[in-house]
Design a protein around this motif. Structure first.
Motif, PDB file in Angstrom:
ATOM      1  N   ASP A 160       0.805  -1.224   0.000  1.00  0.00           N
ATOM      2  CA  ASP A 160       0.000   0.000   0.000  1.00  0.00           C
ATOM      3  C   ASP A 160       0.838   1.273   0.000  1.00  0.00           C
ATOM      4  O   ASP A 160       0.302   2.367  -0.225  1.00  0.00           O
ATOM      5  N   THR A 161       2.139   1.147   0.258  1.00  0.00           N
ATOM      6  CA  THR A 161       3.017   2.314   0.148  1.00  0.00           C
ATOM      7  C   THR A 161       3.501   2.513  -1.282  1.00  0.00           C
ATOM      8  O   THR A 161       4.200   3.486  -1.570  1.00  0.00           O
ATOM      9  N   THR A 162       3.142   1.580  -2.159  1.00  0.00           N
ATOM     10  CA  THR A 162       3.544   1.647  -3.562  1.00  0.00           C
ATOM     11  C   THR A 162       2.327   1.895  -4.444  1.00  0.00           C
ATOM     12  O   THR A 162       1.194   1.983  -3.964  1.00  0.00           O
ATOM     13  N   LEU A 163       2.572   1.953  -5.738  1.00  0.00           N
ATOM     14  CA  LEU A 163       1.498   2.126  -6.712  1.00  0.00           C
ATOM     15  C   LEU A 163       0.982   0.793  -7.248  1.00  0.00           C
ATOM     16  O   LEU A 163       0.033   0.776  -8.034  1.00  0.00           O
ATOM     17  N   TYR A 164       1.582  -0.315  -6.839  1.00  0.00           N
ATOM     18  CA  TYR A 164       1.195  -1.620  -7.377  1.00  0.00           C
ATOM     19  C   TYR A 164      -0.304  -1.904  -7.286  1.00  0.00           C
ATOM     20  O   TYR A 164      -0.907  -2.406  -8.243  1.00  0.00           O
ATOM     21  N   PRO A 165      -0.953  -1.618  -6.152  1.00  0.00           N
ATOM     22  CA  PRO A 165      -2.372  -1.972  -6.051  1.00  0.00           C
ATOM     23  C   PRO A 165      -3.286  -1.206  -7.008  1.00  0.00           C
ATOM     24  O   PRO A 165      -4.479  -1.542  -7.117  1.00  0.00           O
ATOM     25  N   ARG A 166      -2.748  -0.213  -7.712  1.00  0.00           N
ATOM     26  CA  ARG A 166      -3.589   0.569  -8.617  1.00  0.00           C
ATOM     27  C   ARG A 166      -3.841  -0.128  -9.958  1.00  0.00           C
ATOM     28  O   ARG A 166      -4.618   0.383 -10.781  1.00  0.00           O
ATOM     29  N   ALA A 167      -3.212  -1.262 -10.179  1.00  0.00           N
ATOM     30  CA  ALA A 167      -3.367  -1.956 -11.463  1.00  0.00           C
ATOM     31  C   ALA A 167      -4.047  -3.307 -11.256  1.00  0.00           C
ATOM     32  O   ALA A 167      -3.816  -3.992 -10.261  1.00  0.00           O
ATOM     33  N   ASN A 168      -4.880  -3.677 -12.216  1.00  0.00           N
ATOM     34  CA  ASN A 168      -5.467  -5.015 -12.232  1.00  0.00           C
ATOM     35  C   ASN A 168      -4.490  -5.957 -12.927  1.00  0.00           C
ATOM     36  O   ASN A 168      -4.620  -6.250 -14.108  1.00  0.00           O
ATOM     37  N   SER A 169      -3.521  -6.420 -12.171  1.00  0.00           N
ATOM     38  CA  SER A 169      -2.434  -7.218 -12.742  1.00  0.00           C
ATOM     39  C   SER A 169      -2.511  -8.649 -12.242  1.00  0.00           C
ATOM     40  O   SER A 169      -3.291  -8.979 -11.345  1.00  0.00           O
ATOM     41  N   TRP A 170      -1.634  -9.508 -12.817  1.00  0.00           N
ATOM     42  CA  TRP A 170      -1.578 -10.858 -12.278  1.00  0.00           C
ATOM     43  C   TRP A 170      -0.899 -10.887 -10.917  1.00  0.00           C
ATOM     44  O   TRP A 170      -0.985 -11.882 -10.200  1.00  0.00           O
ATOM     45  N   TYR A 171      -0.258  -9.772 -10.526  1.00  0.00           N
ATOM     46  CA  TYR A 171       0.264  -9.690  -9.168  1.00  0.00           C
ATOM     47  C   TYR A 171      -0.866  -9.818  -8.139  1.00  0.00           C
ATOM     48  O   TYR A 171      -0.642 -10.263  -7.022  1.00  0.00           O
ATOM     49  N   VAL A 172      -2.062  -9.380  -8.512  1.00  0.00           N
ATOM     50  CA  VAL A 172      -3.216  -9.467  -7.615  1.00  0.00           C
ATOM     51  C   VAL A 172      -4.226 -10.516  -8.078  1.00  0.00           C
ATOM     52  O   VAL A 172      -5.323 -10.611  -7.537  1.00  0.00           O
ATOM     53  N   GLY A 173      -3.852 -11.300  -9.088  1.00  0.00           N
ATOM     54  CA  GLY A 173      -4.741 -12.358  -9.563  1.00  0.00           C
ATOM     55  C   GLY A 173      -5.855 -11.885 -10.470  1.00  0.00           C
ATOM     56  O   GLY A 173      -6.807 -12.621 -10.732  1.00  0.00           O
ATOM     57  N   ALA A 174      -5.742 -10.649 -10.999  1.00  0.00           N
ATOM     58  CA  ALA A 174      -6.834 -10.074 -11.783  1.00  0.00           C
ATOM     59  C   ALA A 174      -7.022 -10.745 -13.132  1.00  0.00           C
ATOM     60  O   ALA A 174      -8.053 -10.546 -13.783  1.00  0.00           O
ATOM     61  N   ASN A 175      -6.043 -11.530 -13.591  1.00  0.00           N
ATOM     62  CA  ASN A 175      -6.153 -12.164 -14.902  1.00  0.00           C
ATOM     63  C   ASN A 175      -6.905 -13.488 -14.856  1.00  0.00           C
ATOM     64  O   ASN A 175      -7.144 -14.103 -15.900  1.00  0.00           O
ATOM     65  N   VAL A 176      -7.276 -13.935 -13.650  1.00  0.00           N
ATOM     66  CA  VAL A 176      -7.980 -15.216 -13.509  1.00  0.00           C
ATOM     67  C   VAL A 176      -9.369 -14.947 -12.946  1.00  0.00           C
ATOM     68  O   VAL A 176      -9.507 -14.430 -11.827  1.00  0.00           O
ATOM     69  N   GLU A 177     -10.376 -15.291 -13.720  1.00  0.00           N
ATOM     70  CA  GLU A 177     -11.750 -15.051 -13.298  1.00  0.00           C
ATOM     71  C   GLU A 177     -12.061 -15.810 -12.014  1.00  0.00           C
ATOM     72  O   GLU A 177     -11.784 -17.003 -11.894  1.00  0.00           O
TER      73      GLU A 177
END
Length: 541
Positions: free
Chosen positions: A485-502
């Protein structure tokens, strides 16, 4: 050793996977007197690099960094041919390591692990393969990789396609003849970006279907000179120092300043210098690119300008320019001629945001705006990253609880090394560790070294059971989220957050605090007698 009653071979440790992590785990375990064996789905070593054979596949970390540092002899005898190694060269390197250290006899190839079940009575793991073979061990070490579970999305009509269908992560080993054929590519992540220029040079027509445009940086790939190779052989200690003290596990030249503390001309000049060098160093030229939105936007707009300059057709360039997420918050790509490939007469780009995909037909792809004929369909649709390689195995801990169930709301681990409720399970570069955000080979070495040192301590102390405390795991997960949360990473729907898998829970999975700080935390835990772990002595009756 073999359990004579059931004919199940027994080991001190079983390793799942024979990629960079699995090979090093075998090497270290054997060196310290542990009986061990590995199971590998592929027919050879290499892990991800065994499967990823798509045209253009190469590493996005420079070759001189993407290699082991544990053996001076190995380091001295291997010569990399290019700045960014291709998949075949990386695979040859993995094979050389396996042969040099005689690791192949310790690996069962062509063997998928179907399940691993914790047996509390004997304090052992019982592993069962897809063909019904079993093995038992005190410790289970998973080295399955973060990007090994290829993902095929549920595309309407996919089964009706009459031509060839190939996923970039499972490319045929014999290659695919595309000469004179119409090729459709779905996906423009890292593998798509690497593959498109190569496919465009072979296919009669290439149609690329893009859902989300991606930032990509020029690789500036080139052959390595003899002088560079010689210097690399003499700089092993520097390599190790960067691994211990560097944020990313390798040397990156940075100004050490904020992008907002310099004027426009100085900032642009710094970007231009890094752009000319190529690779990912531009992401670290200033120290706040991934933490400050305004600083990030300066770099993002610089890269957008470069994309517009590279693409002749303004409308195509407009489709290729990312606008809705900060640069670097999705996996930053490194390419060789990706954007200029769209200047070829035989390449078309379809924006699935403006004309959504309707279905795959027998002879092509239909969107809301039209139909695109194809003879070959290439799915550059990525992976069920970080968790998929583990949850696709039926791993069951205390009380028969499945890891897949326990992670249904997102992965939870202690240090990315252990999971509460799963004693004697050690995960190499698991969720909650730096893994994909740093040099993976350095992360692998750090993890395996820590794991083997831990097992040695347990053996010396007569301890046969180690398990993460739920409270320690909760605290670590909270810390991982706090750092993210101190970075900008959470601002993207990436596979880092599993957003590519329904249907996959949206949780930021890697640790963004840097390999150096992570290493310090792990070493502190070990020095404290493994604080956050419950240690048990004596087999349960």
């Amino acid at each position: 050793m073999t359990d004579s009653a059931t004919s199940v071979p027994e080991y001190d440790a079983l390793v799942v996977g024979a990629g960079f992590g699995g090979l090093y785990a075998l090497y270290r375990l054997r060196a310290h007197g542990f009986s061990c064996h590995a199971f590998e789905t592929g027919d050879d070593v290499g892990g991800t690099w065994y499967w990823n054979r798509y045209p253009g596949a190469r590493c996005d970390v420079e070759s001189l960094d993407y290699c082991y540092s544990f053996s001076p002899e190995l380091h001295a005898e291997w010569d990399w041919s290019e700045r960014f190694a291709t998949q075949p060269e990386i695979l040859r390197y993995a094979g050389h390591v396996a042969d040099r250290f005689d690791l192949r006899p310790m690996i069962s190839f062509g063997t998928r692990v179907a399940s691993a079940v914790w047996e509390e009575e004997g304090r052992t793991w019982l592993l069962t393969t897809g063909d019904g073979r079993r093995a038992r061990a005190r410790f289970l070490v998973t080295a399955v990789g973060c990007l090994s579970a290829s993902r095929v999305p549920d595309l309407p009509g996919l089964g009706s396609f009459g031509g060839e269908v190939h996923h970039t992560g499972r490319w045929p080993h014999e290659g695919v003849d595309l000469a004179g054929r119409r090729v459709a590519v779905i996906g423009t992540g890292s593998s798509g970006i690497q593959a498109v220029p190569e496919l465009a040079s072979e296919a009669s027509r290439l149609t690329v279907f893009q859902r989300t445009p991606n930032y990509s940086l020029p690789a500036r790939n080139r052959p390595l000179s003899g002088r560079e190779s010689w210097r690399a052989k003499t700089e092993l200690e520097e390599l190790r120092t960067y691994a211990r003290t560097g944020f990313s596990g390798f040397y990156i030249a940075s100004t050490g300043r904020s992008a907002l503390d310099v004027g426009d001309e100085e900032r642009r000049a710094a970007f231009e210098r890094k752009w000319a060098i190529g690779g990912t160093e531009i992401m670290s030229v200033f120290n706040d690119i991934l933490t400050d939105g305004k600083a990030n936007e300066h770099l993002a707009e610089f890269v957008r300008e470069k994309i517009r300059d590279a693409v002749d057709d303004p409308e195509t360039a407009r489709k290729l320019v990312p606008l809705d997420y900060p640069i670097g918050t999705k996996r930053i790509c490194v390419d060789s001629g990706y954007f200029s490939a769209y200047n070829r007469e035989n390449v078309d780009l379809v924006d699935l945001r403006t004309e959504p995909l309707v279905e795959i037909t027998e002879d092509g792809i239909r969107t809301e705006a039209g139909t695109y004929p194809a003879d070959v369909l290439v799915l550059a649709t990525g992976y069920d990253a970080m968790t998929g390689p583990l949850t696709r195995i039926d791993i069951r801990g205390t009380g028969g609880r499945a890891l897949k169930e326990q992670w249904a709301s997102g992965p939870r681990s202690y240090l990315g090394l252990a999971v509460a409720g799963f004693p004697n399970l050690m995960t190499v570069t698991g969720p909650g560790s730096p893994s994909v955000l740093v040099n993976m080979v350095r992360a692998v070495e750090q993890h395996v070294d820590w794991i083997v040192d831990c097992l040695r301590r347990l053996r010396e102390d007569g301890v046969d059971r180690i398990e993460a405390w739920p409270e320690a795991q909760d605290s670590w997960v909270a810390h991982v989220n706090e750092v993210a949360d101190t970075t900008l990473y959470p601002r993207a729907n990436s596979w880092y957050v599993g957003a590519n898998v329904e249907g996959k829970a949206r949780v930021f999975m890697p640790y963004a605090g840097g390999l150096n700080h992570y290493r310090e935390r792990c070493e502190e835990v070990a020095r404290s007698g493994y604080r956050g772990f419950a240690l048990g002595t004596g087999v349960s009756a």
